[in-house]
Write an enzyme that holds these catalytic residues in place. Structure first.
Site, PDB file in Angstrom:
ATOM      1  CG  ASP A 175      -4.148  -9.108   3.057  1.00  0.00           C
ATOM      2  OD1 ASP A 175      -4.140  -8.904   4.129  1.00  0.00           O
ATOM      3  OD2 ASP A 175      -4.333  -8.799   2.057  1.00  0.00           O
TER       4      ASP A 175
ATOM      5  CD  GLN B 176      -3.009  -1.308   2.094  1.00  0.00           C
ATOM      6  OE1 GLN B 176      -2.756  -0.291   3.416  1.00  0.00           O
ATOM      7  NE2 GLN B 176      -4.308  -2.193   1.987  1.00  0.00           N
TER       8      GLN B 176
HETATM    9  C1  S3P Z   1      -2.569  -3.914  -0.075  1.00  0.00           C
HETATM   10  C2  S3P Z   1      -1.471  -4.413   0.449  1.00  0.00           C
HETATM   11  C3  S3P Z   1      -1.339  -5.570   1.712  1.00  0.00           C
HETATM   12  C4  S3P Z   1      -2.689  -6.410   1.962  1.00  0.00           C
HETATM   13  C5  S3P Z   1      -4.153  -5.149   1.585  1.00  0.00           C
HETATM   14  C6  S3P Z   1      -3.510  -5.041   0.508  1.00  0.00           C
HETATM   15  C7  S3P Z   1      -2.323  -3.828  -1.417  1.00  0.00           C
HETATM   16  O1  S3P Z   1      -1.413  -4.256   3.337  1.00  0.00           O
HETATM   17  O2  S3P Z   1      -2.373  -6.230   3.123  1.00  0.00           O
HETATM   18  O3  S3P Z   1      -4.837  -6.194   2.475  1.00  0.00           O
HETATM   19  O4  S3P Z   1      -3.569  -3.925  -2.370  1.00  0.00           O
HETATM   20  O5  S3P Z   1      -1.666  -2.787  -1.396  1.00  0.00           O
HETATM   21  P1  S3P Z   1       0.146  -4.036   3.033  1.00  0.00           P
HETATM   22  O6  S3P Z   1       0.623  -2.794   2.149  1.00  0.00           O
HETATM   23  O7  S3P Z   1      -0.358  -2.519   4.398  1.00  0.00           O
HETATM   24  O8  S3P Z   1       0.848  -4.971   3.785  1.00  0.00           O
END
Ligand code: S3P
Length: 743
Positions: free
Chosen positions: A623, A477
């Site tokens: 996840d 993210q």
């Molecule tokens: C996601 C990244 C992950 C994941 C989330 C979706 C994404 O989060 O846990 O469900 O779509 O980029 P983090 O970047 O906080 O690890």
């Protein structure tokens, strides 16, 4: 008539005005035995006679002074324009310590009338408004359950006596109403918009058509649409004439705003501007659906008397068949974002119609992008280009979706307008400094609540500068957020990750023709290029498939095929971990679809064994850990997870919440600061709490396959954020979980 008394809580209730609302209130209070005596007053003797005869009141009085002497509560239920006269009469009486309240549909005028006649608003006058009614009127239609599951808004003032407020609140609640408190002006604005304006339009439209003789033909052929739209023009004209006179100012404000919008629509029709029309209609349709969902959920909540959606999972079972889980959440979010910023029309198939991805979709609609659908996973996005977004009309509400908030903050930091991003209770607790801080280094201006929590206010009009950023945590993210900001920042923006994380943003940018350099652990973009519309086929979400991968692995005799699942190597940690545990999983029919690898996955039951989970797999299965913990509970021996502190800041603290639930089911689970230690063993039944976290709710549903007794899982409504048809797919392939009471 049934009188279900406990001891009455109040002495004498006087209801002045025995129409539908006053009569229903009196009858409800009397039936519930809430007051020692219910006395009616109405200027129509026939209404009084019927009220006594049908048990609406104990007795009636023709003289107001006699009725009110010794009263404890006085309910004013006369037409709104008769209120001032009634209040003037009451002001001449000795009302003792009586609590006054009313049921008028506009509140400002009642308060002003009371101030006029009493000199100031009496502290024991609590203005109220039950939002309930029926096409029937008069005391003969009095219905003691008219207010059940209806909203009653009380509008106390600063000087309102708290004891009086509590008394009125208690009476309405006892009648089954859902009581809310609001200030007077807010009430009048809300009602002007949601009730008064629609009535004005319905009355106005019918009259406007009816008075043109050529239109009489139209009535003869009027179809459902006209009938639906104008149903409320059948309401009581006198009552509505009163309401518009009483709530004049608020009605005028919303009417003027609506006239401006109507003129814009007229302009679009005149100019043949189909794009504008489609924009209004798709936004309206979505808003309307969203609204119906909220109402449906409210009905459910009312039925349960709380907002806890409980799953009941029956023990045992095995899985068989072939299923396709819904579209990938991460890819669905990004398809809307990049499709909106592209030039041209992007078609998306397999879009996840879950609340999280829909929150992203709605945010872009709010910023002026015309988006058709979703309809059976198909979405058509009329891209506006990198510089075509418009300021949204208000804060962007992103529900439960951390991905929406973090990715959006990157591209909003570079827009010429301000935005505010808000979310639900869970999202409001999640850390946002991980994106806000590096964005600030690029020149963004972002305000957060305490400790970097949402809401975020992002100031527009900043010139961002590219930078090289080394992420302190492995987060797709954060990486995606900065790359999106990099599309607008001067020069190059590079993001390095401490371990590989999902790379859907990089892949999709390239799919839209935007150059991205990937070298080792660093992804780089530079501004100055454009996105060209594309066709996106969203594969099934491996994170949703994971529940069934574990389910079929742990339930003896299972064999299941999961179709068309995305197997991007940055997402397949769950398969690797299950295989290390002894899982029997094979990938069939591997292919590439729209830049993402896809396969059908066959999984058969296997005897799992506990393992030390390799730390390099953690970000690739981030996840999937809640359901992997269930696999660990079913494995022989000990499973140890380390290096997964990120799990503590997901939709819930997934380490603690899973440990609590597993312990409640008799599994030995010991949380550590960055992971968990689980000893496989028998799983019992019991109660567990998902804390509003979709993946926890689904994981414990899977655990039931090996449980010895039913598992009740609390707080499951958020399963709709990522996997709206989880229950039906579970039922289809053999997991025996259903909403409690609906099995
Ligand atoms: C996601 C990244 C992950 C994941 C989330 C979706 C994404 O989060 O846990 O469900 O779509 O980029 P983090 O970047 O906080 O690890």
């Amino acid at each position: 008539m049934t009188l279900q008394q406990g001891a009455p809580i109040f002495g004498r209730l006087v209801v002045i005005g025995l129409g539908l609302i006053g009569g229903s209130f009196a009858k409800g209070v009397r039936e519930k035995g809430l007051c020692a005596e219910v006395v009616g007053v109405d200027k129509d003797p026939e209404s009084c006679r019927i009220a006594v005869e049908t048990g609406v009141v104990d007795r009636c009085e023709s003289d107001l002074a006699t009725a009110c002497r010794g009263a404890d509560v006085i309910q004013l239920a006369v037409p709104i324009l008769a209120m001032e006269k009634l209040l003037a009469e009451l002001a001449t009486l000795d009302l003792g310590n009586a609590v006054l309240t009313d049921v008028g549909s506009a509140k400002g005028n009642v308060v002003r009338a009371a101030q006029n006649v009493f000199g100031e608003m009496p502290a024991r006058f609590v203005p109220g408004h039950p939002i309930a009614g029926s096409e029937k009127s008069g005391v003969e239609a009095a219905n003691s359950s008219l207010f059940r599951r209806h909203k009653v808004i009380l509008t106390p003032l600063a000087n309102t006596d708290p004891a009086a407020l509590q008394c009125v609140d208690q009476l309405w609640r006892a009648l089954g109403a859902d009581v809310e408190h609001m200030d007077v002006e807010h009430h009048d604005e809300v009602l002007a918009a949601t009730s008064h304006l629609p009535h004005l339009l319905a009355f106005g439209l019918v009259d406007s058509l009816a008075k043109r003789s050529e239109n009489l033909e139209i009535f003869r052929y009027a179809a459902g649409g006209f009938r639906d739209f104008t149903r409320i023009a059948g309401s009581d004209p006198v009552m509505w004439h009163d309401i518009f006179l009483a709530n004049r100012d608020a009605v005028l404000r919303i009417l003027d705003a609506f006239r401006a919008d109507l003129d814009a629509l007229r302009g679009a029709v005149d100019a043949g501007d189909g794009h504008e029309l489609l924009g209004v209609f798709t936004r309206a349709r979505f808003a309307r659906e969203h609204f119906s969902k909220i109402l449906a959920r409210r009905a459910y909540v009312d039925a349960m008397h709380n907002n806890d959606l409980i799953y009941l999972a029956q023990p045992g079972g095995k899985l068989a068949g072939s299923i396709r889980v819904p579209g990938d959440k991460s890819i669905s979010h990004r398809s809307i974002m990049l499709g909106s910023l592209a030039e041209g029309t992007t078609e998306v198939e397999g879009f996840l119609e879950g609340e999280d991805a829909l929150a992203t979709l709605q945010a872009f609609r709010d910023m002026g992008v015309v988006i058709e659908g979703p309809h059976h996973g198909r979405v058509t996005i009329h891209g506006v280009g990198l510089h075509g977004l418009k300021p949204p009309p208000g804060p962007l509400y992103l529900g439960n979706s951390g991905t929406s908030m973090r990715l959006l903050s990157g591209l909003l930091a570079a827009q010429p307008f301000d935005t505010t991003l808000t979310g639900d209770a869970s999202l409001s607790k999640r850390p946002m400094n991980r994106v806000a801080n590096p964005l600030r280094e690029m020149g963004a201006v972002i305000e957060t609540a305490a400790e970097g929590r949402p809401p975020l206010t992002i100031r527009g009009g900043q010139r961002l500068a590219g930078m090289s950023y080394e992420m302190p945590m492995a987060s797709a993210q954060v990486k995606s957020c900065l790359l999106l900001a990099g599309l607008y920042a001067a020069g190059e923006t590079s993001v390095s990750e401490p371990a590989p994380t999902r790379d859907h943003t990089e892949r999709m940018l390239q799919g839209f023709g935007y150059p991205v350099k990937v070298a080792g652990n660093t992804a780089t973009v530079e501004s100055g290029h454009k996105l060209s519309a594309s066709h996106i086929e969203v594969p099934a979400d491996i994170s949703s498939a994971a529940f069934f991968l574990v389910a079929a692995s742990i339930a003896e005799g299972s064999e299941l095929v999961l179709e068309h699942v995305g197997i991007n190597p940055t997402r397949t940690g769950v398969i690797d971990i299950l295989k290390l545990m002894g899982g029997d999983i094979t990938l069939e029919n591997q292919r590439e679809v729209g830049g993402e690898p896809v396969a059908d996955i066959r999984v058969r039951a296997a005897k799992l064994k506990g393992i030390e989970i390799p730390e390099d797999l953690v970000p690739l299965a981030i996840d999937e850990f809640p359901v992997l913990f269930v696999a660990a509970a079913c494995a022989e021996g000990r499973t140890v997870l380390r290096g997964a502190e990120e799990l503590r800041v997901k939709e819930s603290d997934r380490i603690q919440v899973m440990a609590d639930g597993l312990l409640a089911l008799g599994v030995k689970a010991e949380p550590t600061p960055d992971g968990i230690i689980i000893d496989g063993g028998p799983i019992g039944g019991g109660e567990v709490w998902s804390h509003g976290d979709h993946r926890i709710a689904m994981s414990f549903s899977v655990a039931s396959l090996r449980a010895t007794a039913p598992i009740r899982i609390h707080d499951c409504a958020n399963v709709a954020t990522s996997f709206p048809n989880f229950l039906s797919l579970s039922a289809q392939c053999g997991i025996r979980v259903a909403e409690e009471g609906k099995a």
